[in-house]
Design a protein around this motif. Structure first.
Motif: not given
Lengths: 82, 412
Positions: B327-345
């Motif tokens: 996961x190092x070097x990966x955008x955090x948006x692609x580390x979360x399940x689709x259902x919670x990515x909007x919260x991360x954003x």
């Protein structure tokens, strides 16, 4: 605008941008293509799909699709003999 | 006729002539058949030379890129005979190939899900699309694979006057990246589609994107990597090996140290533990101490930088949420399940805009009480440097009552 030669490798986005009238022509070819009226589908699919792909998901021959669109913009049909 | 075409340049001329006919709209099948009847074999390096010469002769890079898949298809029968080079674990090429395997596993799963979609009822559509989205998040990791090619491998081709890969392949990388991004963005909204629309989306957008990614894997394994094996020295590969972790890996992490044949010519650029001190405003650590302090912390840390890229996680002994070095070097948006990515954003947006500095959650996970907190990391001037995620199992702490003033060791 530069002439765009329509063939099976051409992406929908390029065709619709250059010849906007082809969008209705394509939709009339198969009920499946009517899904392109859904905005999210249209936005993504036109960016990615070539005519070859578009034809492959319907029962249409790729050259039928290519040549109908070519004809609608005044381009001569491509030979399809094998 | 093939015996007549034993000269390399003649062979390339024949290929160029036939490929040029594709530019003129001639049917791919016809060209393929003619090419097969003319050539008994096509060397992978011929493909590169052909591309370079076509460019020199005025066919635009865009046209060549556009037909790149087509001429690979036409030559596929011959290229299929090319063996993918084998290397030892740890070698950068081995890592590239392992990553390809991991990517192909995901694309196979996506195809399977699309086939399930054909007969899915309206309730299952959303669940299938969710699964596809999670797999596409994984596929986004290919960005690191491509960046290692672009920044670490391609310079060796350019140095050897072979600009083909970097001019054509790089453009194809960007195309795949664009497809993946467009699809992930669209997948957020596809759950609103009915079964027929979702299927049309999968057939017309997802399948071509998956094909483009797989096609690149084919080109790498049959054309690029065999050429690279001939072109690069062991020391060149070692340079790539050393610099690879900085960019990161794709769905696979090399676990083996690799020493090139003939040893190491240059001293490793890595910081040596015990030798270099890390000076901080309130003290200093050796690298070894620092590594193990993070390992000992009773909380799990994950840090992402101001560009939302995961840069560090603490290697706790019993991490609550597993983390892989992939996961190092990966955008955090692609580390979360689709259902919670909007919260991360939302959290990151609020941190970046300076509206908030902290966001906390607590959940029950398999009988444990887990506290998850996100903190905005800022410098003294208040500039946003990134976000720190701190996860802690509070189950035992919440049970504490009274006092413990005498030394008593907890049972492990």
């Amino acid at each position: 605008m530069q002439q765009l030669e329509i063939n099976k490798f051409t992406k929908l986005e390029e065709i619709f941008k250059t010849y906007p009238q082809t969008e209705e022509t394509l939709k009339s070819l198969s009920p499946l293509y009517k899904n392109l009226e859904t905005p999210i589908l249209r936005r993504t699919v036109t960016k990615i799909a070539t005519l070859e792909k578009v034809a492959s998901v319907s029962s249409l021959d790729v050259y039928d699709v290519v040549n109908v669109l070519r004809q609608s913009v005044g381009q001569p049909p491509l030979e399809t003999e094998q | 006729m093939s015996e007549l075409i034993n000269n390399r340049q003649e062979r390339i001329e024949v290929m160029k002539n036939l490929i040029s006919q594709l530019h003129e709209g001639r049917d791919e099948e016809q060209v393929r058949r003619q090419l097969e009847s003319v050539l008994q074999e096509a060397d992978y390096s011929d493909v590169f030379l052909m591309e370079i010469q076509l460019m020199e002769e005025g066919i635009s890079r865009e046209s060549i890129t556009k037909l790149c898949d087509v001429h690979t298809n036409v030559l596929r029968k011959h290229l299929d005979l090319t063996e993918t080079p084998e290397t030892v674990p740890g070698h950068p090429l081995h890592t590239f190939l392992q990553e390809n395997q991991a990517l192909l596993q995901r694309t196979a799963q996506i195809r399977q899900l699309i086939s399930e979609l054909s007969s899915a009822d309206s309730e299952s559509v959303a669940s299938i699309i969710d699964k596809i989205q999670t797999l596409f998040n994984d596929l986004m990791d290919v960005d690191k694979h491509y960046r290692r090619k672009e920044n670490l491998l391609f310079p060796y081709f350019e140095k050897n006057n072979m600009p083909g890969p970097s001019t054509v392949m790089w453009t194809k990388h960007d195309e795949v990246r664009d497809y993946l991004k467009a699809i992930i963005e669209a997948l957020h909204q596809v759950s609103e589609l009915n079964q027929a629309e979702a299927l049309a989306f999968c057939k017309l957008a997802i399948e071509p994107a998956v094909e483009a990614l797989e096609e690149m894997i084919y080109k790498e394994e049959k054309i690029l990597f065999p050429t690279a094996m001939d072109l690069l020295t062991e020391q060149d590969w070692y340079e790539i090996y050393q610099q690879s972790p900085e960019i990161g890996f794709c769905l696979y992490v090399p676990e083996f140290e690799w020493i090139p044949e003939g040893g190491i010519a240059q001293s490793p650029g890595k910081i040596k533990a015990n030798e270099d001190k890390i000076h901080l405003p309130t003290g200093m650590f050796s690298l070894e101490q620092l590594i193990n302090v993070f390992k000992t912390l009773p909380v799990d840390l994950t840090f992402l930088d101001a560009e939302d890229t995961v840069r560090y996680f603490s290697p706790g002994k019993e991490r609550i949420f597993d983390r892989s070095r992939a996961i190092l070097g990966r955008k955090v948006q692609y580390c979360h399940p689709p259902k919670s990515v909007h919260i991360v954003n939302q959290i990151i947006k609020d941190f970046k805009e300076g509206k908030q500095d902290k966001a906390r959650f607590w959940i029950n996970l398999g009988g444990r009480f887990i506290h998850i907190a996100y903190y905005a990391v800022r410098n003294d001037a208040g500039d946003y440097l990134g976000t720190l995620e701190v996860t802690q199992d509070l189950t035992e702490l919440r049970k504490l009552e009274g006092e413990r003033r005498l030394l008593t060791y907890d049972e492990n």
